[in-house]
Design a protein around this motif. Structure first.
Motif, PDB file in Angstrom:
ATOM      1  N   ARG A   1       7.216  15.255   4.126  1.00 49.99           N
ATOM      2  CA  ARG A   1       6.573  13.930   4.057  1.00 49.99           C
ATOM      3  C   ARG A   1       7.104  13.149   2.859  1.00 49.99           C
ATOM      4  O   ARG A   1       7.143  13.664   1.738  1.00 49.99           O
ATOM      5  CB  ARG A   1       5.060  14.069   3.938  1.00 49.99           C
ATOM      6  N   ILE A   2       7.464  11.902   3.113  1.00 48.37           N
ATOM      7  CA  ILE A   2       7.995  11.027   2.075  1.00 48.37           C
ATOM      8  C   ILE A   2       6.944   9.971   1.719  1.00 48.37           C
ATOM      9  O   ILE A   2       6.533   9.199   2.589  1.00 48.37           O
ATOM     10  CB  ILE A   2       9.278  10.320   2.543  1.00 48.37           C
ATOM     11  N   PRO A   3       6.501   9.912   0.455  1.00 48.62           N
ATOM     12  CA  PRO A   3       5.592   8.826   0.046  1.00 48.62           C
ATOM     13  C   PRO A   3       6.404   7.592  -0.353  1.00 48.62           C
ATOM     14  O   PRO A   3       7.452   7.718  -1.001  1.00 48.62           O
ATOM     15  CB  PRO A   3       4.873   9.428  -1.172  1.00 48.62           C
ATOM     16  N   PHE A   4       5.945   6.437   0.049  1.00 45.95           N
ATOM     17  CA  PHE A   4       6.652   5.206  -0.322  1.00 45.95           C
ATOM     18  C   PHE A   4       5.687   4.026  -0.288  1.00 45.95           C
ATOM     19  O   PHE A   4       4.568   4.128   0.222  1.00 45.95           O
ATOM     20  CB  PHE A   4       7.851   4.958   0.605  1.00 45.95           C
ATOM     21  N   THR A   5       6.129   2.912  -0.848  1.00 43.37           N
ATOM     22  CA  THR A   5       5.315   1.698  -0.858  1.00 43.37           C
ATOM     23  C   THR A   5       5.651   0.847   0.348  1.00 43.37           C
ATOM     24  O   THR A   5       6.817   0.534   0.605  1.00 43.37           O
ATOM     25  CB  THR A   5       5.548   0.887  -2.142  1.00 43.37           C
TER      26      THR A   5
ATOM     27  N   CYS B   1       0.849  -1.184   0.000  1.00 43.58           N
ATOM     28  CA  CYS B   1       0.000   0.000   0.000  1.00 43.58           C
ATOM     29  C   CYS B   1       0.889   1.239   0.000  1.00 43.58           C
ATOM     30  O   CYS B   1       2.110   1.138   0.163  1.00 43.58           O
ATOM     31  CB  CYS B   1      -0.932   0.012   1.214  1.00 43.58           C
ATOM     32  N   THR B   2       0.268   2.390  -0.150  1.00 41.66           N
ATOM     33  CA  THR B   2       0.991   3.652  -0.060  1.00 41.66           C
ATOM     34  C   THR B   2       1.047   4.107   1.394  1.00 41.66           C
ATOM     35  O   THR B   2       0.062   4.020   2.125  1.00 41.66           O
ATOM     36  CB  THR B   2       0.293   4.740  -0.899  1.00 41.66           C
ATOM     37  N   ALA B   3       2.213   4.578   1.827  1.00 36.70           N
ATOM     38  CA  ALA B   3       2.381   5.084   3.183  1.00 36.70           C
ATOM     39  C   ALA B   3       3.153   6.402   3.121  1.00 36.70           C
ATOM     40  O   ALA B   3       3.728   6.753   2.094  1.00 36.70           O
ATOM     41  CB  ALA B   3       3.122   4.067   4.047  1.00 36.70           C
ATOM     42  N   LEU B   4       3.146   7.119   4.244  1.00 39.19           N
ATOM     43  CA  LEU B   4       3.870   8.385   4.360  1.00 39.19           C
ATOM     44  C   LEU B   4       4.712   8.365   5.631  1.00 39.19           C
ATOM     45  O   LEU B   4       4.347   7.718   6.612  1.00 39.19           O
ATOM     46  CB  LEU B   4       2.891   9.562   4.433  1.00 39.19           C
ATOM     47  N   ILE B   5       5.830   9.080   5.593  1.00 38.95           N
ATOM     48  CA  ILE B   5       6.639   9.227   6.794  1.00 38.95           C
ATOM     49  C   ILE B   5       7.331  10.580   6.758  1.00 38.95           C
ATOM     50  O   ILE B   5       7.651  11.104   5.683  1.00 38.95           O
ATOM     51  CB  ILE B   5       7.668   8.085   6.930  1.00 38.95           C
ATOM     52  N   ASP B   6       7.535  11.174   7.928  1.00 38.29           N
ATOM     53  CA  ASP B   6       8.255  12.439   8.027  1.00 38.29           C
ATOM     54  C   ASP B   6       9.753  12.213   7.896  1.00 38.29           C
ATOM     55  O   ASP B   6      10.294  11.233   8.439  1.00 38.29           O
ATOM     56  CB  ASP B   6       8.002  13.095   9.391  1.00 38.29           C
ATOM     57  N   TYR B   7      10.421  13.135   7.203  1.00 38.71           N
ATOM     58  CA  TYR B   7      11.869  13.189   7.224  1.00 38.71           C
ATOM     59  C   TYR B   7      12.258  14.568   7.717  1.00 38.71           C
ATOM     60  O   TYR B   7      11.796  15.580   7.187  1.00 38.71           O
ATOM     61  CB  TYR B   7      12.446  12.938   5.831  1.00 38.71           C
ATOM     62  N   VAL B   8      13.101  14.611   8.742  1.00 39.13           N
ATOM     63  CA  VAL B   8      13.584  15.874   9.288  1.00 39.13           C
ATOM     64  C   VAL B   8      15.066  15.983   8.923  1.00 39.13           C
ATOM     65  O   VAL B   8      15.913  15.327   9.535  1.00 39.13           O
ATOM     66  CB  VAL B   8      13.395  15.946  10.815  1.00 39.13           C
ATOM     67  N   SER B   9      15.354  16.775   7.916  1.00 40.47           N
ATOM     68  CA  SER B   9      16.728  16.869   7.432  1.00 40.47           C
ATOM     69  C   SER B   9      17.632  17.510   8.488  1.00 40.47           C
ATOM     70  O   SER B   9      17.295  18.544   9.060  1.00 40.47           O
ATOM     71  CB  SER B   9      16.769  17.708   6.147  1.00 40.47           C
TER      72      SER B   9
END
Length: 356
Positions: A87-91, A35-43
């Motif tokens: 926000r990073i979209p990924f599978t 499925c599609t998911a999202l996650i935060d990335y804090v550079s």
């Protein structure tokens, strides 16, 4: 100097093994599901959108913009300041009862890297060094070499929440946040967040923790034969699909119903010189995103998915007339049978006088 650096790296990882706690794994019950998911990335440093896209290997630049609801005109070199969330979209892939990113991103080890540096600094603590070691089958976390490719297992889930399909969002907790405030912000409950994140005490929430947030997903008519099934799009985001030929968005203003239209972009499918026709059969002149009304009925041509040869469409008809108010119904029903009998008798008498 080089031996000293390696030795210090060994000491650091050894110490962390005794003191750190593993990142919470998210439950993902259906083995093999994606499925599609999202996650935060804090550079940790000042960077730009393209660099982040490359680090996480997001295939479609527009979809990175869409996950953050950035304007489609956003340039690829848009600055991202240090400590800003993206926000990073990924599978997501369900495997052994938990969810992890589906073999992406893959990180190439650089000179002087340690697993802890990769986990803590490069990927901002979204995973632990031990999780990287486990999924890559590394018996010795201290033994990595320059040029080695490592799968970074981002946490995620594909499970329904409270009987509804959602997009799971790994939110990095800000300092001073509480579970209750976060629950209200995202339209869920504290009990749901505690259950999803295997927490029993809301006071144990920590800044920098990745918290699983279930975002409402728009309902759609995308069918199981489509190459982008299951199509889950979170509220407040947009995405390009069907080889970039279709743009879809999700927002609460449209009652969480997927809104799609031709993207106007060039197809990324080398077999398609132009994007295929997107017209609905049985509706004169209706293409994806078009609507027509007749009386109380509104008919829409909607996106239903795509195959390697075509884009799928469907006709959906719904009533657009407002329903009678509850007060009107109660008042009407409260008149009772005596009122209707009286009206019927008066009508019969009126017709008898005027027709005789």
């Amino acid at each position: 100097m080089g031996y000293a650096k390696v030795f210090l790296g060994v000491l650091l990882v050894t110490a962390l093994a005794a003191t750190s706690t593993a990142q919470t794994k998210l439950k993902c019950s259906k083995a093999g599901a994606t499925c599609t998911a999202l996650i935060d990335y804090v550079s940790p440093n000042n960077t730009n959108v393209t660099t982040i896209q490359s680090l996480f290997q997001v295939e479609n630049f527009q979809n990175l913009l869409g996950a953050n609801n950035f304007p489609t005109s956003t340039p690829s070199d848009k600055d991202v300041t240090a400590k800003k969330k993206i926000r990073i979209p990924f599978t997501c892939l369900c495997d052994n009862g938990t969810g992890v990113s589906n073999h992406k991103p893959v990180y190439t080890v650089q000179e002087g890297d340690t697993l802890d540096h990769i986990a803590r600094d490069v990927f901002s603590g979204l995973v632990t060094y031990q999780q990287i070691a486990d999924v890559n089958g590394l018996p010795d976390p201290n033994n990595i070499t320059r040029g080695q490719e490592l799968w970074i297992p981002l946490p995620c889930s594909c499970d329904e929440v409270n009987g509804a399909k959602v997009v799971h969002y790994g939110m990095v907790v800000d300092a001073g946040s509480t579970v209750e405030v976060i629950a209200k912000q995202y339209g869920t409950t504290q009990a749901t967040l505690l259950r999803l994140n295997n927490m029993t005490d809301p006071s144990k929430l920590q800044a920098g923790q990745v918290l699983d947030i279930p975002l409402p997903a728009c309902s759609s008519n995308v069918n199981s034969s489509s190459l982008d099934y299951p199509f889950l799009l979170a509220n407040g985001t947009y995405v390009y699909t069907a080889y970039n030929c279709v743009k879809c968005k999700c927002d609460s203003a449209n009652n969480y119903t997927l809104q799609c239209e031709p993207s106007g972009l060039k197809s990324t499918n080398s077999d398609w010189t132009t994007c295929p026709a997107m017209q609905c059969q049985g509706a004169d002149g209706l293409f994806i995103g078009n609507k027509t009304s007749s009386g109380c009925n509104q008919t829409s041509c909607v996106y239903s998915g795509f195959t390697s040869k075509s884009i799928l469409t469907s006709l959906v008809t719904e009533s657009i007339c407002p329903a009678p108010s509850a007060a009107w119904k109660i008042g009407f029903q409260g008149l009772g049978w005596n009122f209707f009998l009286f009206i019927s008798i008066q009508l019969i008498l009126f017709l008898s006088l005027h027709l005789s």
